[in-house]
Design an enzyme around this catalytic site. Structure first.
Site, PDB file in Angstrom:
ATOM      1  CG  HIS A 131     -26.511  19.425  25.151  1.00  0.00           C
ATOM      2  ND1 HIS A 131     -25.755  20.455  24.650  1.00  0.00           N
ATOM      3  CD2 HIS A 131     -25.912  19.049  26.304  1.00  0.00           C
ATOM      4  CE1 HIS A 131     -24.746  20.697  25.467  1.00  0.00           C
ATOM      5  NE2 HIS A 131     -24.817  19.860  26.495  1.00  0.00           N
ATOM      6  CD  GLU A 132     -27.202  15.956  28.799  1.00  0.00           C
ATOM      7  OE1 GLU A 132     -26.203  15.233  28.978  1.00  0.00           O
ATOM      8  OE2 GLU A 132     -27.230  17.137  29.165  1.00  0.00           O
ATOM      9  CG  HIS A 135     -22.333  15.880  26.367  1.00  0.00           C
ATOM     10  ND1 HIS A 135     -21.214  16.621  26.101  1.00  0.00           N
ATOM     11  CD2 HIS A 135     -23.179  16.711  27.035  1.00  0.00           C
ATOM     12  CE1 HIS A 135     -21.377  17.858  26.575  1.00  0.00           C
ATOM     13  NE2 HIS A 135     -22.574  17.942  27.139  1.00  0.00           N
ATOM     14  CD  GLU A 196     -21.917  21.774  27.939  1.00  0.00           C
ATOM     15  OE1 GLU A 196     -23.065  22.145  27.692  1.00  0.00           O
ATOM     16  OE2 GLU A 196     -21.652  20.623  28.314  1.00  0.00           O
TER      17      GLU A 196
HETATM   18 ZN   LIG Z   1     -23.518  19.472  28.117  1.00  0.00          ZN
END
Ligand SMILES: [Zn+2]
Length: 264
Positions: A131-132, A135, A196
């Site tokens: 997830h990071e 981003h 997100e």
């Molecule tokens: Zn996030």
């Protein structure tokens, strides 16, 4: 002779992301953004207790490298092997009871030891780190900054008009405050819900390409959501976990598996 009208060159401020195919706003260039990010990250690490040489620290680095390699394969498959040339990937485990993990633009990731009991296993850790990484790959920091600049420019225009009409000193001071606002963004502001969701979907694909089990992402977010309450973890305050998020992940798994099997 006709004089040319000055115009904004759109391709320089709009960039298409090769992984999502979406056009995104890029009012700040990577060179400037990454230089600021790398300096801020180094500053953070100086004051932090980095524990990379512990067994957990080694796992964090391994999972980070696996995910980076997955991104590399994916970008090569999309015909953009050059895409993250300017990135300087780093994954550091920091000793802290805080249940948190974050990234800064250009691939600078931190995982706190406090989140490890919640990630539970390598698949859970790959969920958070994927997830990071997503981003960073999707340049969400730059989009966030660009949106802020637009808001600032809009407010400055409004201020100039008020000023011309005889505004007081307080209003004029507001202009300076807005300039400052534009430079405080690094890894501290929560991303929008849209970012997100995008990071969840791209993270899921990265972890699946690497051979981690995407079903474990649901288990991780379920454990995370059970922690909300009076002492909501920092990670949850910027990453609200709810039924919708978990349902979205479940729906995204077949696509992650399909994309991964095409790339692996
Ligand atoms: Zn996030």
């Amino acid at each position: 002779m006709i004089e040319e009208t000055p115009r904004i060159d759109l391709p320089t401020v709009i960039e298409k992301n090769p992984l999502t195919g979406k056009s995104t706003l890029a009012l700040v260039d990577d060179d400037r953004m990454f230089a600021e990010s790398f300096a801020a990250y180094a500053g953070f690490l100086e004051d932090a207790t980095v524990v990379n040489n512990t067994p957990d620290g080694k796992v964090v680095r391994k999972v980070g490298e696996d995910l980076r390699r997955a991104a590399e394969k994916w970008l090569a498959a999309e015909g953009r092997p050059d895409y993250f040339e300017k990135y300087k990937w780093e994954y550091n485990l920091v000793e802290s009871p805080e249940v948190n993990a974050w990234c800064m633009p250009g691939g600078k990731i931190v995982v706190y030891t406090g989140i490890l009991p919640v990630t539970g296993n390598n698949d859970g850790l790959a969920t958070v780190m994927g997830h990071e990484l997503a981003h960073a790959l999707l340049n969400h920091g730059r989009q966030q900054r660009s949106a802020e600049i637009l808001r600032t420019v809009g407010s400055i225009a409004a201020n100039v008009i008020t000023f011309a009409a005889g505004a007081d000193a307080g209003t004029r001071q507001g202009v300076d405050v807005l300039y400052d606002l534009g430079s405080t963004y690094l890894g501290t502001l929560p991303f929008s819900r849209k970012h997100e969701t995008e990071a969840d979907e791209v993270g899921l694909i990265l972890m699946t390409i690497s051979g981690y089990n995407p079903e474990e992402s649901i288990a991780f977010w379920t454990r995370m959501s059970e922690m909300s309450g009076s002492q909501t973890p920092a990670f949850l305050s910027t990453h609200p976990s709810n039924k919708q998020r978990i349902a979205n992940l479940g729906e995204a798994i077949p696509n992650a598996e399909e994309t991964a099997s095409r790339i692996r």
